[in-house]
Structure formats: C-alpha cells, structure tokens
Design a protein around this motif. Structure first.
Motif, PDB file in Angstrom:
ATOM      1  N   ALA A  17       0.788  -1.079  -0.005  1.00  0.00           N
ATOM      2  CA  ALA A  17      -0.007  -0.111   0.095  1.00  0.00           C
ATOM      3  C   ALA A  17       1.009   1.318   0.045  1.00  0.00           C
ATOM      4  O   ALA A  17       0.709   2.453  -0.621  1.00  0.00           O
ATOM      5  CB  ALA A  17      -0.736   0.078   1.229  1.00  0.00           C
ATOM      6  N   GLN A  18       2.219   1.303   0.690  1.00  0.00           N
ATOM      7  CA  GLN A  18       2.879   2.349   0.836  1.00  0.00           C
ATOM      8  C   GLN A  18       3.492   2.682  -0.578  1.00  0.00           C
ATOM      9  O   GLN A  18       3.468   3.732  -0.911  1.00  0.00           O
ATOM     10  CB  GLN A  18       4.183   2.088   1.565  1.00  0.00           C
ATOM     11  N   VAL A  19       3.945   1.568  -1.410  1.00  0.00           N
ATOM     12  CA  VAL A  19       4.619   1.754  -2.469  1.00  0.00           C
ATOM     13  C   VAL A  19       3.479   2.436  -3.484  1.00  0.00           C
ATOM     14  O   VAL A  19       3.527   3.315  -4.320  1.00  0.00           O
ATOM     15  CB  VAL A  19       5.136   0.418  -3.138  1.00  0.00           C
ATOM     16  N   VAL A  20       2.224   1.548  -3.741  1.00  0.00           N
ATOM     17  CA  VAL A  20       1.203   2.014  -4.619  1.00  0.00           C
ATOM     18  C   VAL A  20       0.770   3.530  -4.179  1.00  0.00           C
ATOM     19  O   VAL A  20       0.673   4.189  -5.281  1.00  0.00           O
ATOM     20  CB  VAL A  20      -0.050   0.928  -4.721  1.00  0.00           C
ATOM     21  N   THR A  21       0.212   3.622  -3.227  1.00  0.00           N
ATOM     22  CA  THR A  21      -0.263   5.152  -2.794  1.00  0.00           C
ATOM     23  C   THR A  21       0.813   6.064  -2.858  1.00  0.00           C
ATOM     24  O   THR A  21       0.567   7.201  -3.150  1.00  0.00           O
ATOM     25  CB  THR A  21      -0.928   5.216  -1.593  1.00  0.00           C
ATOM     26  N   GLY A  22       2.191   5.753  -2.484  1.00  0.00           N
ATOM     27  CA  GLY A  22       3.239   6.792  -3.004  1.00  0.00           C
ATOM     28  C   GLY A  22       3.530   7.067  -4.270  1.00  0.00           C
ATOM     29  O   GLY A  22       3.544   8.412  -4.606  1.00  0.00           O
ATOM     30  N   LEU A  23       3.307   6.155  -5.292  1.00  0.00           N
ATOM     31  CA  LEU A  23       3.520   6.640  -6.571  1.00  0.00           C
ATOM     32  C   LEU A  23       2.358   7.326  -7.009  1.00  0.00           C
ATOM     33  O   LEU A  23       2.480   8.140  -7.907  1.00  0.00           O
ATOM     34  CB  LEU A  23       3.505   5.161  -7.448  1.00  0.00           C
ATOM     35  N   LYS A  45      12.878  14.610  -2.643  1.00  0.00           N
ATOM     36  CA  LYS A  45      12.388  14.013  -1.322  1.00  0.00           C
ATOM     37  C   LYS A  45      11.541  13.007  -2.065  1.00  0.00           C
ATOM     38  O   LYS A  45      11.447  11.802  -1.634  1.00  0.00           O
ATOM     39  CB  LYS A  45      11.519  14.946  -0.913  1.00  0.00           C
ATOM     40  N   LEU A  46      10.818  12.990  -3.002  1.00  0.00           N
ATOM     41  CA  LEU A  46      10.184  11.897  -3.664  1.00  0.00           C
ATOM     42  C   LEU A  46      11.137  10.680  -4.106  1.00  0.00           C
ATOM     43  O   LEU A  46      10.485   9.719  -3.860  1.00  0.00           O
ATOM     44  CB  LEU A  46       9.257  12.321  -4.707  1.00  0.00           C
ATOM     45  N   ALA A  47      12.151  11.127  -4.573  1.00  0.00           N
ATOM     46  CA  ALA A  47      12.981   9.933  -4.980  1.00  0.00           C
ATOM     47  C   ALA A  47      13.677   9.280  -4.013  1.00  0.00           C
ATOM     48  O   ALA A  47      13.485   7.991  -3.685  1.00  0.00           O
ATOM     49  CB  ALA A  47      14.074  10.501  -5.589  1.00  0.00           C
ATOM     50  N   VAL A  48      13.986   9.941  -2.825  1.00  0.00           N
ATOM     51  CA  VAL A  48      14.493   9.329  -1.536  1.00  0.00           C
ATOM     52  C   VAL A  48      13.345   8.430  -0.916  1.00  0.00           C
ATOM     53  O   VAL A  48      13.449   7.154  -0.800  1.00  0.00           O
ATOM     54  CB  VAL A  48      14.833  10.154  -0.543  1.00  0.00           C
ATOM     55  N   LYS A  49      12.128   9.003  -0.819  1.00  0.00           N
ATOM     56  CA  LYS A  49      10.955   8.190  -0.279  1.00  0.00           C
ATOM     57  C   LYS A  49      10.588   6.921  -1.140  1.00  0.00           C
ATOM     58  O   LYS A  49      10.355   6.053  -0.550  1.00  0.00           O
ATOM     59  CB  LYS A  49       9.809   9.342   0.036  1.00  0.00           C
ATOM     60  N   GLY A  50      10.602   6.994  -2.319  1.00  0.00           N
ATOM     61  CA  GLY A  50      10.301   6.172  -3.226  1.00  0.00           C
ATOM     62  C   GLY A  50      11.446   4.803  -3.257  1.00  0.00           C
ATOM     63  O   GLY A  50      11.019   3.804  -3.165  1.00  0.00           O
ATOM     64  N   ILE A  51      12.732   5.185  -2.947  1.00  0.00           N
ATOM     65  CA  ILE A  51      13.784   4.159  -2.909  1.00  0.00           C
ATOM     66  C   ILE A  51      13.570   3.361  -1.731  1.00  0.00           C
ATOM     67  O   ILE A  51      13.656   2.196  -1.890  1.00  0.00           O
ATOM     68  CB  ILE A  51      14.881   4.928  -3.130  1.00  0.00           C
ATOM     69  N   VAL A  52      13.313   4.237  -0.619  1.00  0.00           N
ATOM     70  CA  VAL A  52      13.143   3.436   0.613  1.00  0.00           C
ATOM     71  C   VAL A  52      12.140   2.763   0.727  1.00  0.00           C
ATOM     72  O   VAL A  52      11.951   1.580   1.186  1.00  0.00           O
ATOM     73  CB  VAL A  52      13.166   4.411   1.705  1.00  0.00           C
ATOM     74  N   ALA A  53      11.100   3.218  -0.014  1.00  0.00           N
ATOM     75  CA  ALA A  53       9.420   2.244   0.175  1.00  0.00           C
ATOM     76  C   ALA A  53       9.674   0.966  -0.879  1.00  0.00           C
ATOM     77  O   ALA A  53       9.337  -0.088  -0.245  1.00  0.00           O
ATOM     78  CB  ALA A  53       8.414   3.084  -0.503  1.00  0.00           C
ATOM     79  N   VAL A  54      10.471   1.214  -1.810  1.00  0.00           N
ATOM     80  CA  VAL A  54      10.742  -0.047  -2.495  1.00  0.00           C
ATOM     81  C   VAL A  54      11.691  -0.967  -1.914  1.00  0.00           C
ATOM     82  O   VAL A  54      11.319  -2.182  -1.650  1.00  0.00           O
ATOM     83  CB  VAL A  54      11.447   0.427  -3.912  1.00  0.00           C
ATOM     84  N   MET A  55      12.598  -0.529  -1.329  1.00  0.00           N
ATOM     85  CA  MET A  55      13.673  -1.171  -0.417  1.00  0.00           C
ATOM     86  C   MET A  55      12.904  -2.131   0.761  1.00  0.00           C
ATOM     87  O   MET A  55      13.001  -3.262   0.805  1.00  0.00           O
ATOM     88  CB  MET A  55      14.736  -0.332   0.358  1.00  0.00           C
TER      89      MET A  55
END
Length: 113
Positions: free
Chosen positions: A44-50, A66-76
């Motif tokens: 849910a975090q990855v899908v809603t974050g995107l 900021k979006l890139a950092v959050k996206g990378i961490v969420a995918v990790m």
C-alpha cells in the motif's frame, strides 16, 4: 482533485500504520517473521506513494529529490518484506532493518520540507 489527493494520503497513512503495527505485533509475539499485514502495508505504501507523486494540478509541487528518496526507501522495504515472506523465521537484523527503514521513511516525510 483535492479530494483524490486526500484519499490517497489517508490510504498512505493507513498503509504505514498496517506495516508498522504488523511489525510491532510480530516482534512482540516472539517469533520474528514477515506477516501478511507487513506485506500489505508495504504494498500500500508503494502504490499510494506512486499515486501521490503523480503530477496532479496543485499549488505546491513536492520536492522531486524528497520523492525519489521516499520512493527508493519504500521499494527497499517492499523488497525486504516480499522475498522472505514465506520463511518460517527471518534474521532479527533484517526484521529490525524493515522497522528502521519504515520509521526513517516517515521521518523523511515529516521533517524534509
């Protein structure tokens, strides 16, 4: 559009709560493994974050770094939860890294302006 953004933000927060709550509940049970709540929360975090990162019309666009950092961490986090999900038990360090990255992702969202 504002209503859609608010619904997505709400779903994103619920995903965070499910991921962190599932992690804490699993840790307190004494058996360190990846439970379904953690998997669903991370997804849910990855899908809603995107969806939240989409360039919707709004007054203030979020910082792309900021979006890139959050996206990378969420995918990790998602990868760390997805692949060992069927194991009977995971390494304690791996599990605590998932919790730490989850909290770090929330800190980035909160404190990075």
């Amino acid at each position: 559009m504002e209503a859609l953004r608010l619904v997505l933000r709400y779903a994103h927060l619920v995903g965070f709560a499910v991921l962190l709550g599932g992690s804490v509940a699993q840790y307190l049970s004494g058996r360190i493994r990846i439970n379904p709540a953690m998997l669903y929360g991370a997804g849910a975090q990855v899908v809603t974050g995107l969806a939240l990162a989409a360039p919707l019309p709004r007054d203030h666009q979020p910082d792309p770094v900021k979006l890139a950092v959050k996206g990378i961490v969420a995918v990790m986090i998602f990868v760390m939860v997805f692949f060992p999900r069927k194991r009977a038990e995971v390494n304690k360090g791996h599990f605590l890294a998932v919790v730490g990255l989850t909290l770090a992702n929330a800190a980035v969202a909160t404190f990075w302006h």
